[in-house]
Design a protein around this motif. Structure first.
Motif, PDB file in Angstrom:
ATOM      1  N   SER A 112     -48.310-137.349  58.284  1.00  0.00           N
ATOM      2  CA  SER A 112     -48.629-135.685  58.284  1.00  0.00           C
ATOM      3  C   SER A 112     -47.992-134.863  59.028  1.00  0.00           C
ATOM      4  O   SER A 112     -48.354-133.620  58.624  1.00  0.00           O
ATOM      5  N   ASP A 113     -47.337-135.230  59.722  1.00  0.00           N
ATOM      6  CA  ASP A 113     -45.640-134.400  60.299  1.00  0.00           C
ATOM      7  C   ASP A 113     -45.896-133.263  58.917  1.00  0.00           C
ATOM      8  O   ASP A 113     -44.443-133.013  58.417  1.00  0.00           O
ATOM      9  N   PHE A 114     -45.377-132.153  59.348  1.00  0.00           N
ATOM     10  CA  PHE A 114     -45.419-130.568  58.531  1.00  0.00           C
ATOM     11  C   PHE A 114     -43.857-130.456  58.327  1.00  0.00           C
ATOM     12  O   PHE A 114     -43.405-130.375  57.288  1.00  0.00           O
ATOM     13  N   LEU A 142     -50.850-129.093  51.116  1.00  0.00           N
ATOM     14  CA  LEU A 142     -52.256-128.734  51.565  1.00  0.00           C
ATOM     15  C   LEU A 142     -52.342-128.316  53.410  1.00  0.00           C
ATOM     16  O   LEU A 142     -53.291-128.128  53.290  1.00  0.00           O
ATOM     17  N   GLN A 143     -51.734-129.029  53.861  1.00  0.00           N
ATOM     18  CA  GLN A 143     -51.673-128.682  55.962  1.00  0.00           C
ATOM     19  C   GLN A 143     -52.146-126.924  55.440  1.00  0.00           C
ATOM     20  O   GLN A 143     -51.876-126.657  56.380  1.00  0.00           O
ATOM     21  N   GLN A 144     -50.557-126.410  55.224  1.00  0.00           N
ATOM     22  CA  GLN A 144     -50.560-124.761  55.271  1.00  0.00           C
ATOM     23  C   GLN A 144     -50.162-124.212  53.253  1.00  0.00           C
ATOM     24  O   GLN A 144     -49.192-123.767  53.530  1.00  0.00           O
ATOM     25  N   PRO A 145     -51.262-123.901  53.255  1.00  0.00           N
ATOM     26  CA  PRO A 145     -51.418-123.733  51.517  1.00  0.00           C
ATOM     27  C   PRO A 145     -50.521-122.367  51.524  1.00  0.00           C
ATOM     28  O   PRO A 145     -49.716-122.290  50.513  1.00  0.00           O
ATOM     29  N   THR A 157     -40.020-124.011  48.246  1.00  0.00           N
ATOM     30  CA  THR A 157     -38.609-124.525  47.652  1.00  0.00           C
ATOM     31  C   THR A 157     -39.927-125.004  46.446  1.00  0.00           C
ATOM     32  O   THR A 157     -39.026-125.610  46.036  1.00  0.00           O
ATOM     33  N   LEU A 158     -40.665-125.179  46.628  1.00  0.00           N
ATOM     34  CA  LEU A 158     -41.581-126.248  45.384  1.00  0.00           C
ATOM     35  C   LEU A 158     -41.436-125.104  44.122  1.00  0.00           C
ATOM     36  O   LEU A 158     -41.331-126.309  43.032  1.00  0.00           O
ATOM     37  N   ALA A 159     -41.077-123.818  44.297  1.00  0.00           N
ATOM     38  CA  ALA A 159     -40.893-123.221  42.585  1.00  0.00           C
ATOM     39  C   ALA A 159     -39.601-123.656  42.566  1.00  0.00           C
ATOM     40  O   ALA A 159     -39.076-123.466  41.419  1.00  0.00           O
ATOM     41  N   CYS A 160     -38.749-123.751  43.232  1.00  0.00           N
ATOM     42  CA  CYS A 160     -37.107-124.341  42.780  1.00  0.00           C
ATOM     43  C   CYS A 160     -36.970-125.595  42.425  1.00  0.00           C
ATOM     44  O   CYS A 160     -36.476-125.863  41.984  1.00  0.00           O
ATOM     45  N   VAL A 161     -38.010-126.432  43.040  1.00  0.00           N
ATOM     46  CA  VAL A 161     -38.536-127.419  42.061  1.00  0.00           C
ATOM     47  C   VAL A 161     -38.421-127.758  41.256  1.00  0.00           C
ATOM     48  O   VAL A 161     -37.646-127.881  39.682  1.00  0.00           O
ATOM     49  N   ASP A 162     -39.329-127.215  41.138  1.00  0.00           N
ATOM     50  CA  ASP A 162     -40.160-126.501  39.088  1.00  0.00           C
ATOM     51  C   ASP A 162     -39.067-126.216  38.482  1.00  0.00           C
ATOM     52  O   ASP A 162     -38.811-126.409  37.554  1.00  0.00           O
ATOM     53  N   GLN A 163     -38.250-125.786  39.219  1.00  0.00           N
ATOM     54  CA  GLN A 163     -37.708-124.680  38.140  1.00  0.00           C
ATOM     55  C   GLN A 163     -36.655-125.996  37.726  1.00  0.00           C
ATOM     56  O   GLN A 163     -35.733-125.456  36.839  1.00  0.00           O
ATOM     57  N   VAL A 203     -43.204-120.012  37.874  1.00  0.00           N
ATOM     58  CA  VAL A 203     -43.764-118.371  38.123  1.00  0.00           C
ATOM     59  C   VAL A 203     -45.006-118.844  38.904  1.00  0.00           C
ATOM     60  O   VAL A 203     -45.302-117.595  39.717  1.00  0.00           O
ATOM     61  N   VAL A 204     -45.645-119.859  38.323  1.00  0.00           N
ATOM     62  CA  VAL A 204     -47.223-119.135  39.066  1.00  0.00           C
ATOM     63  C   VAL A 204     -47.112-119.066  41.010  1.00  0.00           C
ATOM     64  O   VAL A 204     -47.898-118.631  41.948  1.00  0.00           O
ATOM     65  N   LEU A 205     -46.434-120.561  41.295  1.00  0.00           N
ATOM     66  CA  LEU A 205     -46.153-120.755  42.506  1.00  0.00           C
ATOM     67  C   LEU A 205     -45.946-119.624  43.174  1.00  0.00           C
ATOM     68  O   LEU A 205     -45.940-119.254  44.132  1.00  0.00           O
ATOM     69  N   LEU A 206     -44.992-118.810  42.331  1.00  0.00           N
ATOM     70  CA  LEU A 206     -43.823-117.714  43.208  1.00  0.00           C
ATOM     71  C   LEU A 206     -44.517-116.678  43.291  1.00  0.00           C
ATOM     72  O   LEU A 206     -44.487-115.726  43.693  1.00  0.00           O
TER      73      LEU A 206
END
Length: 207
Positions: free
Chosen positions: A148-150, A178-181, A189-195, A204-207
């Motif tokens: 669980s280490d961020f 989940l730790q830092q919404p 970075t999540l948006a980059c992964v989705d792209q 787009v939703v994440l951005l």
């Protein structure tokens, strides 16, 4: 002012210049610190602190060859110490000495099997040197020690994204989210992964 006065009264003292350089580094004046550390090693070529700090500054400037030159002034036992292993591995890869770096990284992967800090530090050094697949091994090992280490989750996610393992990247980045919404780096970075995975609407939703 006190450091300047000390240097004026003892211009050939490596300890005085080293203390002055440490002070400048602490204030954020890296260029000034580097000049003074170079003065220290001119007076005392094997000065441990000055060589380590010069190597660290060289790596920050992506100059692995220069970093190795400073590290090689240290005793062999110190070069191979756990606290300097990440720096040495990073310097070797940056200098293009992969044949020497590969077995060293493999040895430290085994040596840090139960060491969270060591695994993370070498993973970060490998990532800085562009050795992303090897960095992923160390971050994965760190994650097994601290699920669980961020910081481990985020860094593993970044590395997985850049190596094309989008499923793994999303998995660990969502755990970090989940730790830092509202963490901007995680969302981006999540948006980059989705792209990259052609999930444009989700990005787009994440951005």
């Amino acid at each position: 002012e006190l450091h300047r006065r000390a240097a004026a009264s003892a211009p050939n003292s490596p300890d005085v210049w080293n203390n002055y350089a440490n002070h400048l580094l602490g204030t954020g004046d890296e260029d000034g610190a580097r000049k003074l550390y170079l003065r220290v090693v001119a007076l005392d070529p094997v000065n441990s602190n000055a060589n380590v700090q010069l190597a660290r500054l060289a790596l920050k400037g992506k100059n692995g060859t220069e970093a190795l030159g400073h590290l090689q002034h240290l005793p062999p036992s110190q070069q191979d110490a756990p606290n300097l292993a990440p720096m040495r591995i990073e310097a070797l890869y940056m200098a293009g000495k992969n044949a020497e770096a590969d077995p060293l990284a493999a040895r430290w992967l085994a040596a840090t099997r139960s060491d969270l800090g060591g695994s993370f530090a070498i993973g970060a050094a490998l990532a800085n040197a562009g050795q992303l697949e090897q960095a992923a091994k160390f971050f994965t090992q760190a994650l097994s020690l601290a699920p669980s280490d961020f910081n481990v989750l985020f860094n593993l996610g970044v590395v997985a994204w850049h190596t094309g393992d989008y499923q793994r990247a999303r998995e660990v980045l969502e755990a970090a989210q989940l730790q830092q919404p509202q963490n901007v780096d995680v969302l981006y970075t999540l948006a980059c992964v989705d792209q990259a995975a052609r999930r444009t609407e989700a990005a787009v939703v994440l951005l």
